[in-house]
Design a protein around this motif. Structure first.
Motif, PDB file in Angstrom:
ATOM      1  N   THR A   1       6.214   4.460   0.639  1.00  0.00           N
ATOM      2  CA  THR A   1       6.378   3.054   1.039  1.00  0.00           C
ATOM      3  C   THR A   1       5.170   2.215   0.640  1.00  0.00           C
ATOM      4  O   THR A   1       5.293   1.012   0.374  1.00  0.00           O
ATOM      5  N   LEU A   2       4.003   2.845   0.591  1.00  0.00           N
ATOM      6  CA  LEU A   2       2.780   2.115   0.250  1.00  0.00           C
ATOM      7  C   LEU A   2       2.600   1.892  -1.245  1.00  0.00           C
ATOM      8  O   LEU A   2       1.791   1.054  -1.652  1.00  0.00           O
ATOM      9  N   LEU A   3       3.346   2.636  -2.072  1.00  0.00           N
ATOM     10  CA  LEU A   3       3.113   2.576  -3.514  1.00  0.00           C
ATOM     11  C   LEU A   3       3.236   1.173  -4.098  1.00  0.00           C
ATOM     12  O   LEU A   3       2.382   0.760  -4.901  1.00  0.00           O
ATOM     13  N   PRO A   4       4.269   0.375  -3.736  1.00  0.00           N
ATOM     14  CA  PRO A   4       4.338  -0.989  -4.278  1.00  0.00           C
ATOM     15  C   PRO A   4       3.137  -1.839  -3.884  1.00  0.00           C
ATOM     16  O   PRO A   4       2.642  -2.651  -4.682  1.00  0.00           O
ATOM     17  N   LEU A   5       2.643  -1.649  -2.651  1.00  0.00           N
ATOM     18  CA  LEU A   5       1.477  -2.406  -2.208  1.00  0.00           C
ATOM     19  C   LEU A   5       0.227  -1.995  -2.975  1.00  0.00           C
ATOM     20  O   LEU A   5      -0.607  -2.837  -3.331  1.00  0.00           O
ATOM     21  N   ILE A   6       0.094  -0.690  -3.205  1.00  0.00           N
ATOM     22  CA  ILE A   6      -1.045  -0.181  -3.964  1.00  0.00           C
ATOM     23  C   ILE A   6      -1.028  -0.740  -5.379  1.00  0.00           C
ATOM     24  O   ILE A   6      -2.055  -1.174  -5.924  1.00  0.00           O
ATOM     25  N   LYS A   7       0.153  -0.761  -5.980  1.00  0.00           N
ATOM     26  CA  LYS A   7       0.291  -1.307  -7.337  1.00  0.00           C
ATOM     27  C   LYS A   7       0.010  -2.803  -7.352  1.00  0.00           C
ATOM     28  O   LYS A   7      -0.656  -3.322  -8.260  1.00  0.00           O
ATOM     29  N   ARG A   8       0.505  -3.505  -6.347  1.00  0.00           N
ATOM     30  CA  ARG A   8       0.319  -4.962  -6.298  1.00  0.00           C
ATOM     31  C   ARG A   8      -1.163  -5.324  -6.174  1.00  0.00           C
ATOM     32  O   ARG A   8      -1.623  -6.324  -6.748  1.00  0.00           O
ATOM     33  N   LEU A   9      -1.915  -4.537  -5.425  1.00  0.00           N
ATOM     34  CA  LEU A   9      -3.341  -4.777  -5.281  1.00  0.00           C
ATOM     35  C   LEU A   9      -4.143  -4.306  -6.491  1.00  0.00           C
ATOM     36  O   LEU A   9      -5.341  -4.592  -6.605  1.00  0.00           O
ATOM     37  N   GLY A  10      -3.480  -3.603  -7.400  1.00  0.00           N
ATOM     38  CA  GLY A  10      -4.166  -3.082  -8.578  1.00  0.00           C
ATOM     39  C   GLY A  10      -5.126  -1.953  -8.263  1.00  0.00           C
ATOM     40  O   GLY A  10      -6.126  -1.754  -8.966  1.00  0.00           O
ATOM     41  N   LEU A  11      -4.819  -1.204  -7.197  1.00  0.00           N
ATOM     42  CA  LEU A  11      -5.710  -0.122  -6.771  1.00  0.00           C
ATOM     43  C   LEU A  11      -5.569   1.103  -7.675  1.00  0.00           C
ATOM     44  O   LEU A  11      -4.486   1.403  -8.174  1.00  0.00           O
ATOM     45  N   THR A  12      -6.674   1.802  -7.859  1.00  0.00           N
ATOM     46  CA  THR A  12      -6.631   3.086  -8.541  1.00  0.00           C
ATOM     47  C   THR A  12      -6.065   4.119  -7.573  1.00  0.00           C
ATOM     48  O   THR A  12      -6.499   4.209  -6.427  1.00  0.00           O
ATOM     49  N   LEU A  13      -5.091   4.891  -8.035  1.00  0.00           N
ATOM     50  CA  LEU A  13      -4.430   5.884  -7.183  1.00  0.00           C
ATOM     51  C   LEU A  13      -4.596   7.276  -7.768  1.00  0.00           C
ATOM     52  O   LEU A  13      -4.240   7.526  -8.928  1.00  0.00           O
ATOM     53  N   ILE A  14      -5.157   8.170  -6.974  1.00  0.00           N
ATOM     54  CA  ILE A  14      -5.255   9.592  -7.308  1.00  0.00           C
ATOM     55  C   ILE A  14      -4.406  10.345  -6.301  1.00  0.00           C
ATOM     56  O   ILE A  14      -4.495  10.084  -5.099  1.00  0.00           O
ATOM     57  N   SER A  15      -3.585  11.247  -6.779  1.00  0.00           N
ATOM     58  CA  SER A  15      -2.735  12.008  -5.856  1.00  0.00           C
ATOM     59  C   SER A  15      -3.106  13.481  -5.878  1.00  0.00           C
ATOM     60  O   SER A  15      -3.608  14.001  -6.869  1.00  0.00           O
ATOM     61  N   MET A  16      -2.860  14.123  -4.738  1.00  0.00           N
ATOM     62  CA  MET A  16      -2.924  15.579  -4.633  1.00  0.00           C
ATOM     63  C   MET A  16      -1.556  16.011  -4.133  1.00  0.00           C
ATOM     64  O   MET A  16      -1.219  15.780  -2.965  1.00  0.00           O
ATOM     65  N   THR A  17      -0.778  16.615  -4.989  1.00  0.00           N
ATOM     66  CA  THR A  17       0.577  17.013  -4.602  1.00  0.00           C
ATOM     67  C   THR A  17       0.883  18.423  -5.088  1.00  0.00           C
ATOM     68  O   THR A  17       0.281  18.911  -6.049  1.00  0.00           O
ATOM     69  N   GLY A  18       1.857  19.032  -4.404  1.00  0.00           N
ATOM     70  CA  GLY A  18       2.336  20.339  -4.836  1.00  0.00           C
ATOM     71  C   GLY A  18       3.502  20.229  -5.794  1.00  0.00           C
ATOM     72  O   GLY A  18       4.069  21.238  -6.203  1.00  0.00           O
ATOM     73  N   ASN A  19       3.868  18.992  -6.171  1.00  0.00           N
ATOM     74  CA  ASN A  19       4.979  18.758  -7.099  1.00  0.00           C
ATOM     75  C   ASN A  19       4.533  17.734  -8.131  1.00  0.00           C
ATOM     76  O   ASN A  19       4.574  16.527  -7.893  1.00  0.00           O
ATOM     77  N   PRO A  20       4.097  18.188  -9.311  1.00  0.00           N
ATOM     78  CA  PRO A  20       3.572  17.273 -10.329  1.00  0.00           C
ATOM     79  C   PRO A  20       4.620  16.331 -10.920  1.00  0.00           C
ATOM     80  O   PRO A  20       4.258  15.399 -11.648  1.00  0.00           O
ATOM     81  N   ASP A  21       5.894  16.549 -10.602  1.00  0.00           N
ATOM     82  CA  ASP A  21       6.957  15.659 -11.086  1.00  0.00           C
ATOM     83  C   ASP A  21       7.482  14.759  -9.979  1.00  0.00           C
ATOM     84  O   ASP A  21       8.536  14.118 -10.134  1.00  0.00           O
ATOM     85  N   SER A  22       6.764  14.667  -8.875  1.00  0.00           N
ATOM     86  CA  SER A  22       7.220  13.897  -7.726  1.00  0.00           C
ATOM     87  C   SER A  22       6.954  12.402  -7.907  1.00  0.00           C
ATOM     88  O   SER A  22       6.251  11.970  -8.828  1.00  0.00           O
ATOM     89  N   THR A  23       7.522  11.616  -6.994  1.00  0.00           N
ATOM     90  CA  THR A  23       7.341  10.165  -7.017  1.00  0.00           C
ATOM     91  C   THR A  23       5.867   9.788  -6.935  1.00  0.00           C
ATOM     92  O   THR A  23       5.386   8.936  -7.693  1.00  0.00           O
ATOM     93  N   LEU A  24       5.137  10.423  -6.025  1.00  0.00           N
ATOM     94  CA  LEU A  24       3.725  10.109  -5.845  1.00  0.00           C
ATOM     95  C   LEU A  24       2.919  10.489  -7.074  1.00  0.00           C
ATOM     96  O   LEU A  24       2.080   9.710  -7.543  1.00  0.00           O
TER      97      LEU A  24
END
Length: 324
Positions: free
Chosen positions: A109-132
């Motif tokens: 849910t936060l992803l559009p807000l993060i993109k709108r603010l132009g924030l750098t996003l680093i993820s740690m996930t167990g699924n490299p093909d996931s949405t995050l």
């Protein structure tokens, strides 16, 4: 009811599974890890770590480790972020988002807000093909083949791997920044390490009217009176220009009495210990402690650059200050 052997076997199985999961992580420390470090090192703001549930607990720890090792960081609960806490995040920040599935609703849910603010996003996930993972500038792969939970449901191996990767990230950043023990101490001023690395001799020494000192022509009787009044178990013996001529301690008194010295008639210049070890006011208190321990002494005069006596301290002072 489980037998003791079964409980031990279960514990060993869990440890082995998590150990294997950590070992498999080594092959995934690659260019993505380097890129994540670069993004954080170039960050002008702070690292905002987010995560839900068990990942949230790990995120808390990673944020704390980053903050204590030279990378400004804090944790934001993703559900609270949707209800006002996004205001804590600035355009200069980097968001580090943790989600084993990569599809945690509160984070997605936060992803559009993060993109709108132009924030750098680093993820740690167990699924490299996931949405995050796909939304992030860089994804750090934390996938595990099997949870330690026999049902393969409770986050166990996956949270351990994420925690270890977070530690690896923090330490790599620490080394890249040239973070020193003194820097660490400033982040931990209330801890034992902080006291050992920040507290200086000048902060704990006795000076001024508290300083036991007599001149070289003083009598032993006057010296003992000074020692008793100041209560440090020693007295500094000074030359006319206040340079340190020597020191007289409880041990010197015992040796004098063993020799049958007349306490009423003796002059302190005959009985004092000439020279001796000293400390400087700008020296770390921990360094003064080492001098005392190495030379098996319980007190130290403190002198300035001209060898003039300006203070004194003993083991009890260091003990009270928490250096020991």
């Amino acid at each position: 009811m489980f037998s003791p052997d079964a409980l031990i076997a279960s514990a060993k199985r869990t440890i082995s599974l998590e150990q294997d999961a950590i070992s498999s992580l080594l092959a995934r420390i690659d260019d993505s890890f380097v890129r994540a470090c670069e993004l954080i090192l170039n960050c002008k703001g702070r690292v905002v770590v987010v995560g839900m549930g068990k990942s949230g607990h790990i995120a808390h720890k990673i944020a704390a480790t980053l903050a204590s090792t030279g990378t400004p960081a804090f944790f934001v609960h993703p559900a609270e972020a949707s209800h006002g806490d996004m205001g804590m995040i600035t355009a200069d920040d980097v968001v580090l988002a943790l989600s084993n599935s990569g599809t945690t609703n509160e984070i997605v849910t936060l992803l559009p807000l993060i993109k709108r603010l132009g924030l750098t996003l680093i993820s740690m996930t167990g699924n490299p093909d996931s949405t995050l993972a796909n939304a992030a500038q860089v994804n750090l792969d934390t996938q595990v083949s099997k949870e330690a939970c026999p049902l393969n449901l409770a986050p166990t191996s996956s949270t351990t791997v994420t925690l270890v990767l977070g530690d690896a990230l923090a330490i790599a950043l620490l080394e890249a920044r040239g973070f020193t023990p003194e820097d660490f101490a400033f982040s931990h001023p209330g801890g034992a390490l902080g006291r050992r690395l920040l507290l200086k001799v000048e902060h704990v020494m006795h000076s001024g009217d508290e300083l036991p000192a007599v001149t070289r022509d003083a009598s032993l009787r006057a010296t003992l009176l000074e020692m008793t009044q100041k209560g440090l178990g020693m007295t500094l013996i000074l030359a006319p220009d206040r340079t340190l001529a020597g020191i007289f301690t409880d041990g010197d008194l015992r040796r004098a009495l063993d020799k049958g010295i007349d306490v009423r008639e003796a002059n302190i210049a005959e009985l004092m210990t000439h020279g001796g070890k000293t400390a400087r006011p700008e020296m770390l208190a921990a360094e003064a402690l080492k001098i005392m321990e190495d030379h098996k002494i319980s007190s130290l005069p403190v002198v300035n650059e001209n060898n003039q006596a300006i203070g004194a301290l003993n083991m009890h002072d260091l003990l009270r200050a928490g250096v020991m």
